[in-house]
Design a protein around this motif. Structure first.
Motif, mmCIF file in Angstrom:
data_model
loop_
_atom_site.group_PDB
_atom_site.id
_atom_site.type_symbol
_atom_site.label_atom_id
_atom_site.label_comp_id
_atom_site.label_asym_id
_atom_site.label_seq_id
_atom_site.Cartn_x
_atom_site.Cartn_y
_atom_site.Cartn_z
ATOM 1 N N HIS A 151 0.913 -1.093 0.049
ATOM 2 C CA HIS A 151 -0.041 -0.190 0.083
ATOM 3 C C HIS A 151 0.817 1.221 -0.002
ATOM 4 O O HIS A 151 0.570 2.106 -0.665
ATOM 5 C CB HIS A 151 -1.003 -0.011 1.491
ATOM 6 N N GLY A 152 1.838 1.224 0.894
ATOM 7 C CA GLY A 152 2.995 2.317 0.894
ATOM 8 C C GLY A 152 3.543 2.565 -0.319
ATOM 9 O O GLY A 152 3.596 3.753 -1.020
ATOM 10 N N PHE A 153 3.918 1.484 -1.137
ATOM 11 C CA PHE A 153 4.711 1.728 -2.361
ATOM 12 C C PHE A 153 3.669 2.309 -3.416
ATOM 13 O O PHE A 153 4.076 3.227 -4.093
ATOM 14 C CB PHE A 153 5.437 0.421 -2.924
ATOM 15 N N THR A 155 1.093 3.789 -3.143
ATOM 16 C CA THR A 155 0.629 5.384 -2.784
ATOM 17 C C THR A 155 1.649 6.384 -3.152
ATOM 18 O O THR A 155 1.299 7.203 -3.957
ATOM 19 C CB THR A 155 0.230 5.494 -1.109
ATOM 20 N N LEU A 156 2.665 5.991 -2.746
ATOM 21 C CA LEU A 156 3.937 6.716 -3.125
ATOM 22 C C LEU A 156 4.085 6.809 -4.729
ATOM 23 O O LEU A 156 4.339 8.032 -5.136
ATOM 24 C CB LEU A 156 5.275 6.249 -2.401
ATOM 25 N N ASN A 159 1.482 8.897 -6.450
ATOM 26 C CA ASN A 159 1.571 10.381 -6.206
ATOM 27 C C ASN A 159 2.913 11.073 -6.642
ATOM 28 O O ASN A 159 3.004 12.208 -6.643
ATOM 29 C CB ASN A 159 1.651 10.691 -4.265
ATOM 30 N N GLY A 160 3.696 10.187 -7.398
ATOM 31 C CA GLY A 160 4.892 10.468 -7.880
ATOM 32 C C GLY A 160 5.866 11.105 -6.990
ATOM 33 O O GLY A 160 6.818 12.136 -7.108
ATOM 34 N N ALA A 161 5.859 10.547 -5.604
ATOM 35 C CA ALA A 161 6.516 11.003 -4.600
ATOM 36 C C ALA A 161 8.027 10.231 -4.370
ATOM 37 O O ALA A 161 8.906 10.724 -3.864
ATOM 38 C CB ALA A 161 5.862 10.768 -3.278
ATOM 39 N N LEU A 162 8.225 9.343 -5.236
ATOM 40 C CA LEU A 162 9.304 8.197 -4.866
ATOM 41 C C LEU A 162 10.564 8.945 -6.013
ATOM 42 O O LEU A 162 10.190 9.646 -6.972
ATOM 43 C CB LEU A 162 9.041 7.067 -5.471
ATOM 44 N N PRO A 163 11.622 9.194 -5.397
ATOM 45 C CA PRO A 163 12.818 9.633 -6.280
ATOM 46 C C PRO A 163 13.096 8.554 -7.411
ATOM 47 O O PRO A 163 13.063 7.355 -7.290
ATOM 48 C CB PRO A 163 14.047 9.290 -5.315
ATOM 49 N N SER B 148 8.299 2.390 2.468
ATOM 50 C CA SER B 148 7.036 2.000 1.935
ATOM 51 C C SER B 148 6.252 1.217 2.939
ATOM 52 O O SER B 148 4.866 1.690 3.148
ATOM 53 C CB SER B 148 7.060 0.949 0.735
ATOM 54 N N HIS B 151 5.209 4.108 5.496
ATOM 55 C CA HIS B 151 4.167 4.908 5.025
ATOM 56 C C HIS B 151 2.731 4.346 4.653
ATOM 57 O O HIS B 151 1.899 4.818 4.854
ATOM 58 C CB HIS B 151 4.659 5.309 3.480
ATOM 59 N N GLY B 152 2.890 3.025 4.161
ATOM 60 C CA GLY B 152 1.603 2.281 3.933
ATOM 61 C C GLY B 152 0.767 2.108 5.529
ATOM 62 O O GLY B 152 -0.523 2.150 5.469
#
Lengths: 185, 185
Positions: A151-153, A155-156, A159-163, B148, B151-152
């Motif tokens: 879910h975290g991966f 979501t990030l 959102n385009g939030a990962l580098p 991740s 954050h999740g």
């Protein structure tokens, strides 16, 4: 009411809702805007869904159904495959994904939502239990851990939030999610 | 303009923004509403932040600064402590958390945002590198995996989406996040 048949109009309104949520998120959605986009009377969405929460309830149930199908299909693979299937679902159904885990936005006690959510949960926890063996508390925690990292991966990513996140969520998810189980298959 | 000093008014507007975002999310925020809540002219927020994205840029930079402080303080503990610190940050700063990882909502190229985000990233990746040893790609992936899962978990927790989630996010996070590293300390 233009020329829609009953079921077609309902589907057209849901499709318009998905498009609107993909663009601006669920908070900005209004039934009045939807009616205008679908070219129908502004009473039509109310007739089909009662209110905004009613429409989002239908989307949430549909989303959990789709997620359950994808997790069930992935269950013959490893626990990692299950996580990658979750991320793939989120990327392919971003409007549903934006609604399903916001129980404040819809009728979370709706019987269809409950049934679909339980089916998705079973696909997830059964996948964890396949690996964790007999201990149900261990399986529950590993299921929650797998859910959290996927879910975290997702979501990030959405959102385009990962580098330097690139454009292949499957491969990126696979590289990250495998760290949940360094000794797993 | 009521009796605010310059810096006080800016702070009052930011505090009002945090309250509004905690209640309705960042999408619903409007500078005009903020001015009314803070009891100032509706030109005041524009004067201080230019536009909504400008205000959210300040919140994002402030959020990354707070996160960097909390991760740095937790770094002497285990990698698990770092994840729990992340969840604790999210629960204690839910408005900042709702903005920081939505680079579409603010000026993500703002120098203060970049500096604060890099500081938070360093605290995270250095924590991963402490454990992963020399391999920088391994450390990067483990840092992303830890990010991740934390954050999740935090996102699902804040949305009230977890089954039987109780009222102790620290303890619940600790039970789940430890599965990232079953052989870790």
């Amino acid at each position: 009411m233009s020329g829609y048949h009953h079921g077609d109009l309902r589907r057209a309104l849901l499709t318009a809702a998905v498009t609107a949520i993909e663009k601006s998120g669920p908070a900005a959605l209004s039934l009045r805007d939807l009616a205008r986009r679908a070219g129908v009377s502004h009473a039509a969405p109310t007739h089909h869904f009662h209110d905004k929460a009613g429409l989002l309830t239908v989307l949430a149930a549909d989303g959990f159904d789709r997620l359950a199908d994808q997790l069930t299909a992935a269950r013959t693979g490893s626990f990692l495959d299950l996580g990658v299937a979750y991320v793939r679902f989120a990327v392919a159904n971003r409007a549903h994904f934006a609604v399903m885990f916001r129980p404040d936005l819809y009728h979370a006690g709706d019987p269809e939502v409950i049934a679909a959510r339980e089916r998705a949960g079973r696909a997830l926890y059964d996948g964890a239990a396949d690996r964790a063996g007999v201990d149900p508390e261990q399986a529950r925690e590993e299921g929650l851990a797998g859910w959290s990292i996927a879910h975290g991966f997702a979501t990030l990513w959405l959102n385009g939030a990962l580098p330097d996140q690139g454009d292949d969520p499957d491969a990126a998810a696979r590289a990250i999610l495998r760290h949940l189980r360094p000794d797993g298959p």
